[in-house]
Design a protein around this motif. Sequence first.
Motif, PDB file in Angstrom:
ATOM      1  N   ARG A 221       0.477  -1.256   0.474  1.00  0.00           N
ATOM      2  CA  ARG A 221       0.081  -0.094  -0.118  1.00  0.00           C
ATOM      3  C   ARG A 221       1.415   1.183   0.217  1.00  0.00           C
ATOM      4  NH1 ARG A 221      -2.506   1.286   4.143  1.00  0.00           N
ATOM      5  NH2 ARG A 221      -1.771  -0.973   5.466  1.00  0.00           N
ATOM      6  N   ASP A 235      -4.404   0.597  -2.240  1.00  0.00           N
ATOM      7  CA  ASP A 235      -2.905  -0.454  -1.978  1.00  0.00           C
ATOM      8  C   ASP A 235      -2.360   0.310  -3.551  1.00  0.00           C
ATOM      9  OD1 ASP A 235      -4.329  -1.821  -0.833  1.00  0.00           O
ATOM     10  OD2 ASP A 235      -5.361  -3.132  -1.939  1.00  0.00           O
ATOM     11  N   THR A 304     -13.842   7.392   0.725  1.00  0.00           N
ATOM     12  CA  THR A 304     -13.605   6.572   0.100  1.00  0.00           C
ATOM     13  C   THR A 304     -14.234   6.180  -1.723  1.00  0.00           C
ATOM     14  OG1 THR A 304     -14.008   5.112   2.406  1.00  0.00           O
ATOM     15  CG2 THR A 304     -13.865   4.133   0.132  1.00  0.00           C
ATOM     16  N   THR A 308     -10.350   0.170  -1.975  1.00  0.00           N
ATOM     17  CA  THR A 308      -8.657  -0.081  -1.661  1.00  0.00           C
ATOM     18  C   THR A 308      -8.200   1.340  -1.468  1.00  0.00           C
ATOM     19  OG1 THR A 308      -7.673  -1.017  -2.524  1.00  0.00           O
ATOM     20  CG2 THR A 308      -8.164  -2.066  -1.511  1.00  0.00           C
ATOM     21  N   HIS A 309      -9.052   2.312  -1.734  1.00  0.00           N
ATOM     22  CA  HIS A 309      -8.281   3.825  -2.284  1.00  0.00           C
ATOM     23  C   HIS A 309      -9.294   5.448  -1.090  1.00  0.00           C
ATOM     24  CE1 HIS A 309      -7.241   5.678  -5.975  1.00  0.00           C
ATOM     25  NE2 HIS A 309      -6.786   6.237  -5.326  1.00  0.00           N
TER      26      HIS A 309
END
Length: 334
Positions: A221, A235, A304, A308-309
């Motif tokens: 990450r 990520d 968000t 994963t961001h």
Amino acid sequence: MSDLVVRDLSVAIPTPGGTVHAVTGVSFGLAGGETLGIVGESGSGKSMTAAAITGLTPPHAAVTGSITIDDTELVGPTTDWSRVRGRRVAIVHQDPMTALHPAYTVGRQIGEVVRHHTGGSRAAARRRAVELAAAVELDDPEAHVDRYPHQLSGGQRQRVLIALALASEPEILIADEPTTALDVSVQAQIARLLLELRRERDMSMIWITHDLALLAGLVDRVVVMYGGTIVEHADAGALYGSPEHPYTRALLAALPHTAARRQPLPAIGGRPTVNHAPVTSCPFAPRCRDRVEVCGDVLPPLVTVGATHEAACVHVRPAVEPDRDTAATDGSTR
């Protein structure tokens, strides 16, 4: 393996020119065995974040928030850093010539760390120093431990710093710009070595750098910092494939590409900010090509934008939460 959790970390440093708010509201986690990259220009707060995690902030700095390794809280006056620094978390510094003592052999310096944490005789510590010198791929480790820092090359001195960090078998290793002063070929060797050591010893790792290209393939990450704040967190694949924050996009655009060798690299105009007051608006706004009036009035939160961001920008649109999306498509209400 230990988990590291940083929550709402802030570091304010008194200086003759006024208080510098070096880190503001930084939060992230590091799972056992994971590798995290922290990237940003000089002054972005990345090294000061590492200093807070290792108890190496400047004297009189005000550190607030929370840093925990498993259930151990590190922020506060009662922290016994002699039991934490080295054993639980260790750091590889950027400049070996300032980190190593010029009057002692490298074997003595490694051996002192070994004896501090594990005890034992000087002879046993020297044997351990030779083992560590071999582990960091110093050729002829028996001879190298009897040499002084000025007798080694830059790459060899950096390997000694890595050996020093490994001497106490840390659970978490922080590499703070460990290749900046090295030429490209040696940079690649040190990066490969650290990656192999992390895997062999099953450590967690934080890699701090200004070079996004260096992190590619090294980390799971990436945290992007600017002005002491986190502006993007994702990520590695998501960040490199679809950067959301204007600062991240500008950093990636400034990377050299062989297909455009004759084209000038795009530069980020202006200079990195120094926060002499608490951060209340987007710190990147003065240099941002996409800035609008509201950028100077609000500090955008991390929102968000994917599984994963996260990114902190008024232009970023948050991802639709799955339950709300489902409700919208099937006509149900909640």
